[in-house]
Design a protein around this motif. Structure first.
Motif, PDB file in Angstrom:
ATOM      1  N   ILE A 121      92.642 -40.786 -36.883  1.00  0.00           N
ATOM      2  CA  ILE A 121      92.039 -40.185 -35.690  1.00  0.00           C
ATOM      3  C   ILE A 121      93.068 -40.339 -34.576  1.00  0.00           C
ATOM      4  O   ILE A 121      93.397 -41.454 -34.170  1.00  0.00           O
ATOM      5  CB  ILE A 121      90.701 -40.849 -35.314  1.00  0.00           C
ATOM      6  N   ARG A 178      88.779 -36.148 -30.832  1.00  0.00           N
ATOM      7  CA  ARG A 178      87.613 -36.873 -31.334  1.00  0.00           C
ATOM      8  C   ARG A 178      86.434 -36.630 -30.405  1.00  0.00           C
ATOM      9  O   ARG A 178      86.575 -36.034 -29.353  1.00  0.00           O
ATOM     10  CB  ARG A 178      87.916 -38.356 -31.488  1.00  0.00           C
ATOM     11  N   THR A 204      80.095 -39.602 -35.126  1.00  0.00           N
ATOM     12  CA  THR A 204      80.596 -40.196 -36.378  1.00  0.00           C
ATOM     13  C   THR A 204      80.549 -39.230 -37.561  1.00  0.00           C
ATOM     14  O   THR A 204      80.973 -39.585 -38.658  1.00  0.00           O
ATOM     15  CB  THR A 204      79.760 -41.450 -36.730  1.00  0.00           C
ATOM     16  N   VAL A 244      83.603 -38.829 -39.834  1.00  0.00           N
ATOM     17  CA  VAL A 244      83.939 -39.964 -40.708  1.00  0.00           C
ATOM     18  C   VAL A 244      83.144 -39.863 -42.012  1.00  0.00           C
ATOM     19  O   VAL A 244      83.658 -40.146 -43.100  1.00  0.00           O
ATOM     20  CB  VAL A 244      83.672 -41.307 -39.999  1.00  0.00           C
ATOM     21  N   ARG A 245      81.918 -39.428 -41.904  1.00  0.00           N
ATOM     22  CA  ARG A 245      81.111 -39.256 -43.121  1.00  0.00           C
ATOM     23  C   ARG A 245      81.677 -38.119 -43.974  1.00  0.00           C
ATOM     24  O   ARG A 245      81.682 -38.198 -45.200  1.00  0.00           O
ATOM     25  CB  ARG A 245      79.660 -39.011 -42.746  1.00  0.00           C
ATOM     26  N   VAL A 301      92.933 -45.581 -36.509  1.00  0.00           N
ATOM     27  CA  VAL A 301      92.435 -45.077 -35.221  1.00  0.00           C
ATOM     28  C   VAL A 301      93.224 -45.677 -34.067  1.00  0.00           C
ATOM     29  O   VAL A 301      93.751 -46.792 -34.167  1.00  0.00           O
ATOM     30  CB  VAL A 301      90.934 -45.403 -35.003  1.00  0.00           C
ATOM     31  N   SER A 326      85.476 -45.639 -27.032  1.00  0.00           N
ATOM     32  CA  SER A 326      85.474 -44.934 -28.325  1.00  0.00           C
ATOM     33  C   SER A 326      85.532 -45.931 -29.480  1.00  0.00           C
ATOM     34  O   SER A 326      85.161 -47.091 -29.324  1.00  0.00           O
ATOM     35  CB  SER A 326      86.679 -43.993 -28.388  1.00  0.00           C
ATOM     36  N   THR A 327      85.951 -45.448 -30.631  1.00  0.00           N
ATOM     37  CA  THR A 327      86.361 -46.241 -31.794  1.00  0.00           C
ATOM     38  C   THR A 327      85.249 -46.992 -32.523  1.00  0.00           C
ATOM     39  O   THR A 327      85.123 -46.878 -33.743  1.00  0.00           O
ATOM     40  CB  THR A 327      87.508 -47.221 -31.398  1.00  0.00           C
ATOM     41  N   GLU A 370      82.918 -44.898 -34.876  1.00  0.00           N
ATOM     42  CA  GLU A 370      83.611 -44.427 -36.085  1.00  0.00           C
ATOM     43  C   GLU A 370      83.896 -45.588 -37.044  1.00  0.00           C
ATOM     44  O   GLU A 370      83.801 -45.435 -38.262  1.00  0.00           O
ATOM     45  CB  GLU A 370      84.935 -43.746 -35.725  1.00  0.00           C
ATOM     46  N   ALA A 408      82.673 -45.957 -40.827  1.00  0.00           N
ATOM     47  CA  ALA A 408      83.695 -46.111 -41.878  1.00  0.00           C
ATOM     48  C   ALA A 408      83.379 -47.336 -42.731  1.00  0.00           C
ATOM     49  O   ALA A 408      83.440 -47.273 -43.972  1.00  0.00           O
ATOM     50  CB  ALA A 408      85.083 -46.240 -41.251  1.00  0.00           C
TER      51      ALA A 408
END
Ligand code: HPA
Length: 269
Positions: A25, A79, A92, A95-96, A108, A209-210, A213, A217
């Motif tokens: 990302i 993102r 998210t 990510v899936r 990331v 952020s982050t 995700e 994950a």
């Protein structure tokens, strides 16, 4: 939800002629990594069914596939942030989809305000753990069978990848910090009292952020490496007015160092 993820993954798979197991990302500080992707092919988010569309200045919305060094990779340029109005499920969602595409490791990056008094603007911080301060949990709701209802988070950021990154930084003579990232909803930067609170609660850096995700994950069994560029300081006595422009400027300055670490790490991972 699962049908949507699978529909999106099927659309992307039909356009893929590589089979990457590594995703990136491209958050703040990593934008120029794009220039190092060879044999690249792209899909704009706007073409992808069920994909949210990025609205933030400086974030282009596309998936880029290709090679970084000798590694097949998939990169998200742009993102989705909770503060833009997306739900945590939307933030998210990619990510899936990555999980359905066979991604095993996610890299990331982000910009963050430093709260550890030893930190300086422009420092890189390898994320060793996080504190989730988002007001909605991305896994709230019916569990998707990618992982357990109550996922373990004891090693949200791969210790092995942290160790590799430290080795690389040492070899390249790049100074790095390590620390805990606090994820908040934004879009305001913190008040001095909030920085102080997040510091007391165990944070070394804070950003917007982050964390969503990374939680998803982990639920999907994707291992994670994350790195922050410290773009401003939330340290008592050093707090000054912050703007998005200054954050970008500090991140741009750190970009070559961050890119070097990521490039090497991805090649060795
Ligand atoms: N706080 C929250 N998010 C940020 C900061 C900050 O100080 N700097 C860059 N992103």
């Amino acid at each position: 939800m699962l049908e949507k993820i699978q529909e999106t993954a099927a659309f992307i798979k039909a356009r893929m002629h590589t089979r990457p197991e590594t995703a990136i990302i491209l958050g703040t500080g990593l934008g120029s990594l794009v220039n190092e992707i060879t044999d690249a092919y792209e899909i704009n988010y706007s073409e992808i069914p069920n994909f949210p569309v990025s609205t933030v200045e400086g974030h282009k919305g596309r998936l880029i596939f290709g090679k970084l060094g000798n590694k097949d990779i998939m990169a998200m340029q742009g993102r989705f942030h909770f503060y833009e109005g997306y739900s945590m499920k939307e933030v998210t969602f990619p990510v899936r989809v990555m999980r359905e595409l066979g991604i095993k490791t996610l890299f990331v990056s982000n910009a963050a305000g430093g709260m550890n008094p030893e930190f300086e603007i422009g420092d890189l911080m390898i994320i060793t753990d996080h504190v989730n301060f988002f007001p909605e949990h991305p896994l709230r709701g019916k569990n998707i069978d990618y992982g357990p209802r109550f996922p373990d988070m004891s090693e949200a950021y791969s210790k092995e990848l942290v160790a590799h990154a430290l080795e690389i930084a040492g070899e390249k003579g790049i100074k790095v910090r390590q620390g805990v990232y606090v994820g908040t909803q934004g879009p305001t930067f913190e008040t001095p009292a909030e920085y102080k609170m997040y510091r007391i609660l165990g944070g070394d850096a804070v950003g917007m952020s982050t964390v969503p995700e990374v939680i998803v994950a982990n639920h999907c069994g994707i291992r994670v490496f994350g790195i922050s560029v410290i773009t401003d300081l939330g340290v008592e006595g050093k707090i000054v007015e912050v703007s998005h422009e200054e954050v970008q400027k500090a991140a741009d300055e750190a970009q070559p160092r961050m890119t070097t670490i990521m490039r090497e790490l991805i090649n060795r991972a």
